[in-house]
Design a protein around this motif. Structure first.
Motif: not given
Length: 237
Positions: A6-15, A35-39, A57-58
């Motif tokens: 499973i991957a979680i890609c979100d720029d908000e740490k709490n989420i 992951y914090v970003s698409a890159d 995301l961004a």
């Protein structure tokens, strides 16, 4: 399969933390990457079974948003495409989500019961597809037996006392009766016409006269529309 990647890609740490905690509550064997970003996601190059993806995301920054990342992923030649569940604070994105083959979406703030339902269905689909990959059709081809994975077969056509398997990497023709294959492959394949057996995993649409498969392939549905619809709905549940 032993566990779900499973991957979680979100720029908000709490989420990210909250989603990871909800995943662990479901009691499935899993491996979670954040992951914090698409890159960052693309740079890692790890293939995942399931991706929770923030659409916004961004934020207001210069990076690509979740929708663009999803388009990039869908354009890649991957051994397995991830099931994508979008996470968003805005319902306006919902229809766009399905344009990139999203499995479902979750609205922020995330409801635990809704999460459990969506995760359960996604996990069931992932496990089912993994099991399907193990299944093969053993055929007599010339003087030797050959095992063809069912996941590689889009559909089967009856032609002059032979059948033609339409595969991801070409065609394979050999002596066989389509009626016998219909019996052997029931559950995953359905006979939509006296000359065609289709793999229900690749059905993208249908009406009372034809069935459309992955890649825009259209085949005639000559009879038993209700039976086909019932078989397909049972297959995807």
């Amino acid at each position: 399969m032993d566990f779900i990647k499973i991957a979680i890609c979100d720029d908000e740490k709490n989420i990210r933390v909250y989603l990871a905690s909800l995943v662990r509550k479901q009691g499935r064997e899993c491996e979670i990457a954040e992951y914090v970003s698409a890159d960052e996601y693309l740079l890692d190059q790890t293939e995942h079974d399931l991706l929770f993806l923030d659409i916004e995301l961004a934020g207001d920054g210069p990076g690509m948003d979740g929708m663009e990342l999803a388009r990039r992923i869908r354009g890649m030649e991957l051994e397995r495409q991830p099931v994508i569940i979008f996470v968003t604070g805005y319902e306006k994105y919902v229809y766009d989500a399905f344009d990139v083959g999203a499995f479902q979406y979750l609205l922020k703030p995330i409801d635990e019961q809704r999460f459990a339902e969506v995760f359960g269905r996604a996990a069931a689909q992932i496990i089912f597809e993994a099991e399907q990959k193990k299944k093969t059709l053993v055929i007599q081809y010339g003087s030797e037996s050959r095992a063809v994975p069912l996941q590689d077969i889009y559909y089967i056509e009856s032609r002059n006392h032979k059948v033609v398997l339409y595969l991801k990497d070409g065609e394979l023709e050999y002596y066989e009766k389509i009626g016998r294959l219909e019996e052997e492959l029931q559950g995953q394949f359905f006979r939509i016409h006296r000359g065609y057996l289709v793999n229900l995993a690749y059905v993208e649409g249908y009406d009372k006269t034809e069935v459309t498969l992955t890649g825009g392939i259209s085949l005639p549905l000559s009879k038993r529309y209700e039976d086909f619809a019932a078989a397909y709905l049972q297959f995807v549940q």
